[in-house]
Write an enzyme that holds these catalytic residues in place. Structure first.
Site, PDB file in Angstrom:
ATOM      1  N   ASP A   1      -6.119   2.828   2.190  1.00 58.28           N
ATOM      2  CA  ASP A   1      -7.319   3.434   2.750  1.00 58.28           C
ATOM      3  C   ASP A   1      -7.046   4.199   4.042  1.00 58.28           C
ATOM      4  OD1 ASP A   1      -9.999   3.601   2.108  1.00 58.28           O
ATOM      5  OD2 ASP A   1     -10.023   1.435   1.731  1.00 58.28           O
TER       6      ASP A   1
ATOM      7  N   ASP B   1      -3.920  -6.953   0.789  1.00 59.60           N
ATOM      8  CA  ASP B   1      -4.543  -5.686   0.455  1.00 59.60           C
ATOM      9  C   ASP B   1      -5.937  -5.719   1.066  1.00 59.60           C
ATOM     10  OD1 ASP B   1      -5.116  -3.300  -0.894  1.00 59.60           O
ATOM     11  OD2 ASP B   1      -6.105  -4.443  -2.477  1.00 59.60           O
TER      12      ASP B   1
END
Lengths: 998, 353
Positions: A681, A404
């Site tokens: 993101d 991540d």
């Protein structure tokens, strides 16, 4: 009404305030029968009930081949005519193995039950007969109306009816769902807002009798389709009206909601992956070995049985005492019985005790991981933690690391480091944030610290009113955002939708431009102590396509100003011609991005009154339009407004990487790991981080979807990929021979993989040639899908690392899941196999502990094979001299205790402590790690060598004493003791050449 | 971890900085180089060689005389007689002559040996009742089922000692005599007691408690094993204390051999007699054999062995030869390694990191 619902696929019916309607339909189960429709709001993550524990745990354990085999052995040994060794000899190890394992499962399950009951008994307010009463989560029903207070976790999926805020807006934090820490707003239908807030709320809500028709429970977190039928009207519902379980209500005093999905039906629980038992590759190897041993034991026993039959037939020819010993005077029958006797006799070749020892070793390794000082994070007082104690050797074989981004690679803590105003660069990003000289900001009563930029000249200019551009730059920073201010202790506390904005607003505050508050129409800013109120005319919001946002404000003096900030490419192309500082700003941009800072351009435009009036008219018209038309129009409108900009400056924000991340990534890459970054993101941010953590080099070519798709569609993808890469390189840089490429993908693009399953293999082979793969804008489910993709198409061990609830799926899906115990709640850690506090600890976890563990356990496995097989094979050789009568060569208790006591300690110590190279050397030569990735130490070749070694040893064990004792007065017992001693001593001494230390 | 919980304060969960927990225990890691390994190989070869030579010399110093009497001399007749099971009850005696060239010095042990008799068959070895053998009265009356089919005779009377092992006891007896030169035959005295293991004689084999009864009365309700001519309490007519389960021949037989070819001790030369004080003198000897044990049905052979012993045991060349072979193999390997090292590895390049 329901009929209509069925047609449109909306079959889930919820009636407000009518428990009597829903209660009979509640889901229930007895044994394996289930009925009912609506789940209760209980979380059940435990596996066993008192009734099912014993059968379930036995069932699970007997899925292991060795356990089953030993059970069979015990059964066989109970038949007197074939029991070559007494029954208690096998049942002791079997019983020990089973009970230790069952006890461990029980303890784990109790812990799960405790945490479940803690969640299930959390309080919430339920409307029961006109007043809100506190109830526990587990008592909720579909159709209940709830009151959620500020900062409360929402207990079920709710339809927002109204809230304490104007327009029934409310803000939720979805960190536990998608890991995004920013606030999102949800708004109630205007109908419910108007009707339910006008009265005293309890009464109105109690009288609310709407019926919701919506989709069946599903796992799509970001969509919702439904209708509210109320007072004869049919109102459409979508995602904006839904509060999901697990989200947290923020900045809103109260919100009232109607429960739609509860418990197992909620979207978050639906999207949770299934709990699966993680089986390490070593265990799989072991299972194969066990099957191999079983097959060869069966074959050998068959041959020996034939031998026995022949020998019996020979005995039968004679009269005498021996012939009576042939059962039923039938050599074939005797051979048949001897077959089973030999299976029993050779069963010690199967190392059943290995399972327990395996677990003990794993536990010790996990303890070592937990007690490693180098992985202890002092600021949070958190040592590393091995939550799943059976995966430690898997750490030494990881081939793919899927990480991540936010909170894992970065600290999720943004700092304003530099800016460039009017071509002038302030601040210095080359010094570390902590080392910047703090500026004297005592003149600013709002200063709270947290600005890591040293630019006294800028402050001087600002305070001295010298440079209008810099003043405007700061005004823009304090106006152009969607941050909300909350007053606490006489100071504004900022609630930002994105950490970037928060960093900018905070920086502006430190420099004297303090954003004080925002209402629907006004923004109040204190500029160097002077409070000014700007009228907010329009907010041109941020989307990932536009990559910019603007605010249109009317200054207190009356002028209209458009402040705009956005990505450099989009802003620069909208600038006025002949801007004087353009060139210097571009150099600054380049400098900033080289320093791995996230840049934004800030620009301004004075808008003529006339053009605003015209523009706002069209904007007002657009409100009435249908969605898709409106979007296109708005796009055009916004574009009209955001032009002729005047560049004010450039901001540079550091998304601070965690300490040691680039070094760790470099080290892991040297160790042969493929590192992929999966993030929710934006693409730009992900790529930026990729650069700053050295995952991508500045000369890495980014391969994006369009190109990738062409390659995938081409007949021979790998060839065209490399060809493309080479020509490109040829053009760009002739000197470099090795091409570096990284694939950048986004979530929607990944979705296409679902339709083209054949792309998976090609994609993986492409990815294998790439430096890295970045996946942006992916949902938690997609993260897991990517992990599955990697698992499916490679035979490497995958490891997922993440810190938020959005990473839970991928953590669960990967072979090994690591949770970063960070800011974003504990969900990731709860579901992870290992918990770390810092990303950089990963290098020690993998390269030191993982490598050692893999090595120790492979040595252990091979040694164990040698030990048990060498021990058991002796019986085959003895068979040649005793007429294949399945006579044991050992004392019974020696067989039972040989592996357990006599020879277990040295190898256990070896498996605990063996270090071929020190931890320092492991880190210095990461290439050593590749041995584990290629499974060199547990390869079939090495395993069969161990077996050969065992055969050799057993020959020596038997035939040397045999030669000495043959035709002498030494009896059977002496022989038995000699061979036992030989086996024991060899097993103990053989241990030592295997180990290199201790 | 219990300790960690006691701690409190900001660093409560900090792991201990102990050598164990940080995996920094002192370790010895031998670096294997040609300089250490090659001398080790030569050293091992030397050790094995010395051991082999020493053992060989030891073994050579023993003397052994083996005599297969299955069909030798007058025993041929007995051999034929025993081929027919119906003659089992009839006794048959025969004698075999042999001569010793060189005197046997020291203690001389007298063994009988059997070839191709599988005392190590599982069902044979299990066919005994150790409970009966330690004198448990319950087992005397109810032999263990392992003894089947030798647990009871046709009339249902329990057999003592039961089982195939006891049933098949070696029942030849020997009398050894020495032809004193120019004189008459001297019967060679053999010690037939004290030839068992101490634990066998005193722990594992016990007669049932007699309680003022004679041994015969204790064994009253039992039958003798099928193949036996005498009941267990009359095995040794000369020595009443050597009867019942503690009869030493029985004990020795019950200690099963590991291999189909084996020897069992029959007696030790009694050197009290002046003629045999130094052992067995060279000369001619005769063995008179009470030939009972049939070997035809398992195609076996019978033999007697006279031997002197050293600390290492009797004449067995296997181990010394094994040592010498191992020694030469190691030496060969060492030489090969040395050559390789001399030619290729001397620079030590491969050992440098």
């Amino acid at each position: 009404m329901a009929q209509e619902g069925v047609e449109s696929g909306l079959t889930w019916e919820v009636r407000a305030n009518s428990r009597h309607y829903h209660k009979p339909k509640q889901k229930n189960s007895f044994m394996c029968f289930r009925w009912g429709r609506y789940a209760d709001n209980l979380v059940r993550s435990y596996k066993y009930s008192p009734l099912t524990f014993l059968p379930l745990t036995l069932f699970e354990q007997f899925q292991r081949v060795a356990n089953l085999y030993f059970l069979l052995m015990v059964v066989l040994q109970c038949v007197p005519v074939i029991s070559s060794i007494p029954w208690y000899i096998s049942i002791i190890p079997l019983f020990t193995v089973l009970s230790i394992r069952a006890l461990k499962d029980l303890v784990n399950d109790m812990a799960r039950r405790r945490s479940d009951s803690w969640i299930n008994s959390r309080p919430c307010d339920v409307l029961i007969s006109q007043s809100f009463n506190t109830a526990q989560w587990k008592d909720l029903f579909v159709g209940d109306v709830l009151r959620i207070r500020k900062d409360q976790v929402i207990p079920a999926d709710l339809l927002l009816l109204c809230s304490s805020e104007p327009h029934s807006l409310c803000y939720v934090e979805t960190a536990d769902i998608d890991g995004e820490t920013n606030l999102k707003y949800r708004q109630a239908l205007s109908a419910t807002h108007n009707e339910l807030t006008s009265h005293p709320s309890e009464e109105a809500l109690a009288a609310f009798d709407g019926v919701v028709l919506c989709e069946e429970p599903n796992n799509r977190l970001h969509t919702f389709r439904g209708q509210l039928h109320w007072r004869g009207e049919c109102l459409l519902l979508d995602n904006e009206h839904i509060l999901l379980r697990g989200t947290v209500l923020r900045n809103t005093e109260f919100a009232y909601g109607l429960t739609i999905y509860t418990g197992a039906d909620t979207k978050i629980l639906r999207s949770c992956g299934k709990v699966r038992m993680k089986i390490t590759r070593m265990e799989k190897v072991f299972n194969k070995v066990v099957i191999g041993i079983v097959v060869s034991v069966l074959m050998t026993a068959l041959l020996l049985a034939i031998g026995s039959g022949v020998f019996s037939a020979w005995l039968m020819n004679d009269l005498g005492v021996m012939s009576v010993l042939v059962v039923d005077s039938n050599p074939v029958y005797t051979g048949f019985l001897v077959y089973w006797s030999y299976i029993i006799l050779l069963s010690p070749a199967m190392p059943i005790i290995l399972y327990i020892t395996f677990e003990v070793i794993h536990t010790v390794h996990s303890q070592f991981i937990g007690s490693d000082l180098e992985m202890y994070w002092q600021p949070a007082d958190k040592p590393a933690q091995a939550r799943n104690t059976s995966l430690s050797e898997e750490l030494g074989q990881v081939g793919y690391l899927l990480s991540d981004k936010t909170g894992t690679l970065t600290q999720n803590h943004l700092l304003f480091r530099q800016c460039c105003i009017a071509g002038e660069i302030y601040g210095d990003a080359s010094v570390r944030a902590e080392d910047t000289e703090p500026m004297d900001l005592s003149w600013n009563p709002f200063s709270r610290g947290g600005l890591y930029m040293s630019a006294p000249s800028l402050v001087k200019k600002l305070r001295g009113q010298e440079c209008p551009l810099s003043r405007q730059f700061l005004t823009a920073m304090s106006l152009c955002h969607t941050v909300m201010a909350e007053w606490k202790n006489e100071a504004p506390v900022y609630q930002a939708a994105s950490p970037d904005e928060e960093a900018l607003v905070c920086a502006a505050r430190e420099l004297g431009w303090v954003f004080l508050s925002r209402t629907r129409d006004f923004i109040v800013v204190s500029e160097l102590g002077v409070t000014r109120q700007y009228q907010l005319l329009a907010l041109l919001d941020f989307t990932s396509q536009r990559r910019r946002m603007s605010v249109l404000v009317r200054e207190p003096e009356g002028g209209l100003k458009l402040y705009c900030k956005g990505a450099d490419i989009v802003i620069l192309e909208r600038l006025q011609k002949d801007f004087p500082y353009l060139e210097r700003s571009e150099t600054a941009l380049e400098l900033f991005s080289q320093a791995c800072l996230r840049t934004l351009c800030v620009a301004v435009r004075s808008v003529p009154e006339a053009s605003w009036e015209q523009w706002s008219k069209i904007l007002a018209q657009s409100a009435a339009m249908a969605t898709c038309e409106r979007d296109a129009l708005l796009e055009k409108l916004y574009d009209q407004m955001e032009r002729e900009l005047q560049l004010l400056g450039v901001t540079a924000i550091e998304d601070r990487l965690q300490e040691g991340v680039p070094e760790t990534i470099a080290l892991l890459q040297q160790a042969g790991l493929k590192i992929w970054v999966l993030t929710g993101d934006k693409k730009e941010t992900a790529v930026n981080i990729g650069y700053s953590c050295k995952l991508l080099d500045s000369d890495t070519r980014l391969l994006e979807w369009q190109e990738l798709r062409q390659i995938l569609q081409s007949p021979d993808p790998v060839v065209s990929f490399f060809k493309g890469r080479q020509t490109e390189l040829w053009a760009v840089d002739k000197g470099r021979t090795e091409g570096k490429t990284a694939i950048v993908l986004t979530g929607p693009e990944l979705a296409e993989f679902d339709q083209r399953p054949d792309w998976g293999t090609t994609f993986m082979s492409l990815a294998a040639g790439c430096q890295s793969v970045l996946c942006c804008r992916v949902t938690p489910g997609q993260k897991a899908e990517i992990v599955t993709l990697v698992r499916k198409h490679t035979n490497s061990v995958t490891m997922s690392i993440g810190d938020g609830a959005n990473d839970v799926n991928m953590i669960k899906t990967a072979h090994v899941g690591v949770g970063i115990a960070g800011v974003e709640g504990g969900q990731a850690v709860q579901n992870a196999d290992f918990a770390l506090s810092q990303f950089r600890f990963l290098q020690r976890l993998l390269l030191v502990h993982g490598r050692w563990s893999y090595r120790r356990i492979s040595i252990f496995l091979r040694y164990f094979l040698f030990k048990t097989c060498g021990f058991a094979l002796v019986h085959i050789w003895f068979g040649f001299l005793n007429g294949f009568s399945a006579q044991t060569l050992y004392e019974n208790w020696f067989i039972a205790l040989y592996t357990v006591f006599y020879t277990s300690t040295p190898i256990m110590l070896l498996a605990f402590f063996e270090q071929d190279v020190s931890s320092e050397s492991s880190l210095r030569w990461p290439e050593l790690y590749k041995i584990g990735q290629r499974q060199e130490l547990s390869s079939p070749l090495l395993l069969s060598l161990s077996l050969l070694h065992a055969v050799y040893a057993s020959l020596i064990f038997f035939f040397i004493p045999c030669g000495v004792f043959y035709n002498t007065a030494f009896d059977y017992q002496t022989m038995a003791v000699t061979v036992s001693m030989a086996a024991t001593f060899t097993a103990i001494i053989e241990d030592h050449p295997q180990q290199q230390t201790f | 971890m219990g300790k960690a919980k006691v701690k409190s304060g900001p660093l409560a969960r900090r792991p201990d900085n102990s050598a164990f927990k940080q995996q920094r225990l002192p370790a010895w890691s031998p670096m294997l180089t040609a300089n250490t390994v090659l001398p080790f190989f030569y050293f091992m070869a030397l050790i094995c060689m010395l051991l082999g030579v020493w053992l060989l010399l030891t073994v050579q110093s023993t003397q052994e005389m083996k005599l297969d009497y299955t069909e030798a001399g007058s025993c041929n007749l007995c051999y034929i007689k025993r081929q027919n099971a119906s003659n089992a009850a009839q006794s048959c005696t025969c004698s075999v002559m042999f001569s010793i060239q060189k005197a046997f010095k020291g203690d001389v042990f007298f063994y009988y040996g059997l070839k191709n008799f599988h005392q190590n068959l599982r069902r044979y070895m299990d066919s005994r009742d150790d409970g009966q053998m330690v004198g448990r009265k319950r087992n005397l009356k109810n032999p263990s089922s392992y003894c089947q089919p030798f647990d009871k005779d046709q009339t249902g009377v329990p057999i003592a000692p039961c089982g195939a092992v006891a049933n098949s006891i070696f029942n030849d007896s020997f009398t050894l005599s020495y032809h004193q030169p120019g004189s008459y035959r001297v019967r060679i005295p053999l010690l037939r007691r004290g030839i068992t293991w101490y634990t066998d004689e005193n722990v594992k084999f016990r007669n049932p408690k007699t309680e003022n009864l004679t041994l015969a009365e204790v064994f009253k309700d039992t039958a003798r094993p099928l193949y036996w001519q005498k009941p267990v309490y009359e095995l040794d007519p000369d020595d009443p204390t050597n009867n019942g389960f503690i009869n030493e021949d029985l004990i020795i037989w019950m200690r099963e051999a590991a291999f189909p070819n084996f020897k069992k001790l029959y007696g030790v030369l009694n050197r009290a007699d002046e003629v045999f004080a130094k052992g067995l003198p060279a000369g001619n000897y005769t063995i008179d054999i009470n030939y009972n044990f049939p070997v035809q049905y398992f195609r076996g052979r019978k033999e007697v062995v006279l031997t002197t012993l050293t600390w290492f045991g009797g004449q067995n060349h296997f181990l010394p030869v094994a040592y010498l072979v191992t020694s030469s193999l190691i030496l060969l390997l060492a030489v090969v390694l040395t050559v390789i090292w001399w030619k290729f590895g001397k620079a030590g390049k491969n050992m440098q990191e």
